[in-house]
Motif scaffolding. Structure first.
Motif, PDB file in Angstrom:
ATOM      1  N   ASN A  96       7.400  -4.358 -36.455  1.00 31.62           N
ATOM      2  CA  ASN A  96       8.050  -3.982 -37.574  1.00 31.62           C
ATOM      3  C   ASN A  96       9.025  -4.243 -37.979  1.00 31.62           C
ATOM      4  N   ALA A  97      10.098  -4.437 -36.788  1.00 32.24           N
ATOM      5  CA  ALA A  97      11.315  -4.374 -36.880  1.00 32.24           C
ATOM      6  C   ALA A  97      12.224  -5.492 -37.566  1.00 32.24           C
ATOM      7  N   VAL A  98      11.784  -6.594 -37.272  1.00 28.18           N
ATOM      8  CA  VAL A  98      12.575  -7.708 -38.270  1.00 28.18           C
ATOM      9  C   VAL A  98      11.491  -8.429 -38.856  1.00 28.18           C
ATOM     10  N   LEU A 122      20.413  -6.331 -33.505  1.00 26.61           N
ATOM     11  CA  LEU A 122      20.553  -5.360 -32.183  1.00 26.61           C
ATOM     12  C   LEU A 122      20.772  -3.977 -32.535  1.00 26.61           C
ATOM     13  N   SER A 123      21.114  -3.514 -33.877  1.00 27.10           N
ATOM     14  CA  SER A 123      20.998  -2.342 -34.270  1.00 27.10           C
ATOM     15  C   SER A 123      19.413  -1.833 -34.357  1.00 27.10           C
ATOM     16  N   LYS A 124      18.422  -2.452 -34.716  1.00 31.69           N
ATOM     17  CA  LYS A 124      17.114  -2.187 -34.313  1.00 31.69           C
ATOM     18  C   LYS A 124      16.833  -1.906 -32.998  1.00 31.69           C
ATOM     19  N   TYR A 125      17.211  -2.800 -32.107  1.00 31.81           N
ATOM     20  CA  TYR A 125      16.703  -2.429 -30.597  1.00 31.81           C
ATOM     21  C   TYR A 125      17.638  -1.212 -30.117  1.00 31.81           C
ATOM     22  N   THR A 126      18.669  -0.947 -30.622  1.00 27.59           N
ATOM     23  CA  THR A 126      19.311   0.178 -30.185  1.00 27.59           C
ATOM     24  C   THR A 126      18.707   1.504 -30.574  1.00 27.59           C
ATOM     25  N   ALA A 177       9.300  -7.274 -27.506  1.00 23.70           N
ATOM     26  CA  ALA A 177       8.916  -7.003 -28.686  1.00 23.70           C
ATOM     27  C   ALA A 177       9.819  -7.273 -29.866  1.00 23.70           C
ATOM     28  N   LEU A 178      11.075  -7.093 -29.893  1.00 27.20           N
ATOM     29  CA  LEU A 178      12.136  -7.480 -30.569  1.00 27.20           C
ATOM     30  C   LEU A 178      12.150  -9.016 -30.819  1.00 27.20           C
TER      31      LEU A 178
END
Length: 263
Positions: A96-98, A122-126, A177-178
């Motif tokens: 659901n991140a992006v 990258l903020s989502k991955y962090t 996943a990202l």
């Protein structure tokens, strides 16, 4: 200098926003609860195995042939739980991140503000990495406590090393996943791509001579640490290979997202 500080402030704000969103949607607590369950349940199940076998017809004799449960069994069960269900959790959290924000149209609204696309990705991955780090910490404390109560004190240093390897394993799959979430236009598509990538990464361990460089090699390393077996060459290869794969996924996610048209 001011430009760098401004960009970093945007990045920190974006990470904080992601963490708040995961807290509000209960994903944060769900991940922590799962790892806490893994940490507490693994030693308990390992300790109960002899009794469960005895409960079966003819199990008394079979139980006598088995060695008594040990610390290695308890921690090994914990590792197996994460290795079996970890990538599923990563996909569920990452799909659901992006893709979710592209599907809902939220991404277009956010990017209309002065936010670089690499910050958005990258903020989502962090934020996910921080959640997994805390989850691994919770799981490690739980398995250490429960194992110490049931089987006696264990080597904390070995558990720390195992936990760091499990964390890198999870973060590598989180990177995949990202990438899947960036590639997918919808959440369902991202989930399918993420599952496919995770399967490919798992199957890569069967490649002759190079399989030990895959993230699966990290799991083999945890088993070696648990049994006090030194296998430095294969372990270093798994570490390098996993970091390289993670870097490829992150760079690929940023590059692909930069080229996408977001409405």
């Amino acid at each position: 200098m001011k430009t760098i500080q401004f960009t970093l402030s945007i990045f920190v704000t974006a990470v904080r926003k992601e963490l708040v969103q995961q807290w509000r949607t209960k994903r944060f607590l769900a991940i922590l609860a799962v790892f806490l369950l893994f940490g507490l349940g693994s030693p308990i199940l390992s300790n109960m195995v002899p009794e469960l076998i005895k409960a079966e017809p003819g199990g008394e004799e079979l139980a006598k042939l088995l060695p008594p449960p040990s610390i290695a069994d308890a921690v090994g069960s914990y590792i197996e739980f994460i290795g079996t269900f970890g990538y599923i959790l990563v996909i569920l959290l990452g799909m659901n991140a992006v893709a979710g924000e592209k599907e809902s149209g939220t991404a277009g609204l956010i990017l209309s503000k002065p936010m670089p696309r690499w910050v958005f990705v990258l903020s989502k991955y962090t934020a996910q990495s921080l959640v997994y780090t805390l989850a691994i910490l919770v799981g490690a404390v739980a398995v250490y406590y429960c194992t110490s109560v049931l089987f006696g004190a264990m080597d904390a240093l070995i558990l720390i090393k195992i936990s760091l390897l499990l964390l890198l394993w999870l973060l590598t799959y989180a990177g995949a996943a990202l990438l899947a979430s960036v590639l997918g236009r919808t959440i369902a598509t991202a989930a399918g791509v993420g599952l496919g990538l995770s399967i490919l990464i798992g199957l890569a361990r069967n490649i002759p001579h190079y399989g030990k460089w895959t993230p699966s090699g990290l799991m083999d390393w945890t088993g070696a640490l648990l049994q006090n077996v030194e296998n430095g060459a294969a372990n270093n290869g798994a570490l390098i290979g996993s970091l390289a794969l993670l870097l490829i996924c992150l760079i690929g996610s940023v590059v692909l997202f930069e080229r996408q048209e977001i409405q």
